[in-house]
Design a protein around this motif. Sequence first.
Motif, mmCIF file in Angstrom:
data_model
loop_
_atom_site.group_PDB
_atom_site.id
_atom_site.type_symbol
_atom_site.label_atom_id
_atom_site.label_comp_id
_atom_site.label_asym_id
_atom_site.label_seq_id
_atom_site.Cartn_x
_atom_site.Cartn_y
_atom_site.Cartn_z
ATOM 1 N N GLY A 92 21.670 -28.257 -5.254
ATOM 2 C CA GLY A 92 21.307 -27.965 -3.868
ATOM 3 C C GLY A 92 22.103 -28.834 -2.915
ATOM 4 N N TYR A 93 22.117 -28.434 -1.647
ATOM 5 C CA TYR A 93 22.891 -29.176 -0.658
ATOM 6 C C TYR A 93 22.458 -28.756 0.741
ATOM 7 N N CYS A 94 22.797 -29.589 1.719
ATOM 8 C CA CYS A 94 22.565 -29.261 3.123
ATOM 9 C C CYS A 94 23.763 -28.486 3.639
ATOM 10 N N VAL A 95 23.516 -27.306 4.177
ATOM 11 C CA VAL A 95 24.624 -26.458 4.634
ATOM 12 C C VAL A 95 25.366 -27.075 5.814
ATOM 13 N N VAL A 96 24.705 -27.936 6.572
ATOM 14 C CA VAL A 96 25.343 -28.574 7.727
ATOM 15 C C VAL A 96 26.237 -29.731 7.275
ATOM 16 N N HIS A 97 25.681 -30.629 6.466
ATOM 17 C CA HIS A 97 26.442 -31.801 6.042
ATOM 18 C C HIS A 97 27.578 -31.448 5.080
ATOM 19 N N SER A 98 27.376 -30.447 4.228
ATOM 20 C CA SER A 98 28.378 -30.135 3.210
ATOM 21 C C SER A 98 29.592 -29.394 3.771
ATOM 22 N N ARG A 99 29.481 -28.883 4.989
ATOM 23 C CA ARG A 99 30.618 -28.138 5.549
ATOM 24 C C ARG A 99 31.701 -29.060 6.119
ATOM 25 N N ILE A 100 31.392 -30.343 6.280
ATOM 26 C CA ILE A 100 32.378 -31.287 6.806
ATOM 27 C C ILE A 100 33.329 -31.730 5.693
ATOM 28 N N SER A 101 34.622 -31.682 5.980
ATOM 29 C CA SER A 101 35.638 -32.042 4.994
ATOM 30 C C SER A 101 36.234 -33.410 5.319
ATOM 31 N N PRO A 102 36.885 -34.045 4.339
ATOM 32 C CA PRO A 102 37.579 -35.310 4.626
ATOM 33 C C PRO A 102 38.629 -35.150 5.729
#
Length: 303
Positions: free
Chosen positions: A169-179
């Motif tokens: 599972g993951y947060c769709v907001v936080h996981s969309r940010i890339s390095p």
Amino acid sequence: MSKALKDKILQLKKERQAIILAHYYQIPEIQEIADAVGDSYNLSKIAQGCSEQVVMFCGVRFMAESAKILSPEKTILLPAANAGCPMADMAAYEDLLELQKEHPNAATVSYINSSTEVKAISDVCVTSSSATKIIENLNVDEIIFLPDKNLGGYIAEQFPNKKFIFWNGYCVVHSRISPEDVLKMKDKIKDIVVLVHPECEAPVRKLADFIGSTGEIIKHATESSSNNFLIVTEEGVIHQLKKHNPDKNFYIPGEGMTCVNMKKTTLKNVYEGLLNMQHQIEIDEEIRIKAYNALNNMHKLSR
């Protein structure tokens, strides 16, 4: 903000003898009418300890449910009935039971961002700020952690001798940010301080100057002598950051970090909720008691 609508809400709040609680990720108008603004668990503790018997919880469903778990005698209202949490929805009760059968010696640790049903079959709940302390105090070598694999991975890095089984599972907001999103801002503003929520993926966390919960990010930025900050969490927190630090600059990476569900709550929702006492949170008592044990263990093990 509509002053007339705000005045109506405040009058209704007085008539209903209610308290209004708002999460940091709510829109500014909601934060401004709230009696308290904070993260989900601290708001639930406020709901539990306050004298008011009606609680208008401006957040998403699992937060209002947590308040009801801790305060079953109170009326908990969720202003936007369809405000859910995609990450919490990724963890299903039946699937967790199957995973527990596969790992009979593991303790089940659920992030507070989970359903009441999942909490009910968990040994303990954690928040992003209390997780490390709780795992440290948990006397087991094997841990099922759910639903957020990113927060779980961050915690696991600190306990190399424990075996972690992660939910996907993951947060769709936080996981969309890339390095790359973070690096662009670091190149643009050379002295920028990068503050990252642990729900972000590992490559983003590696670029952080500080990793912490929403409340910890606010505290760190407020106490820091720096002036420029990249805030890598849901952008609703910028409202409180600017209130506490009017002379500092805050930036968001990428195209923005907005939780659609957190932004569903409007002043009209709050007004209608108080007017009609609608969207009350109800939980089966047997399930509530089991979920309460997980939340109570969180309190005990975080000391």
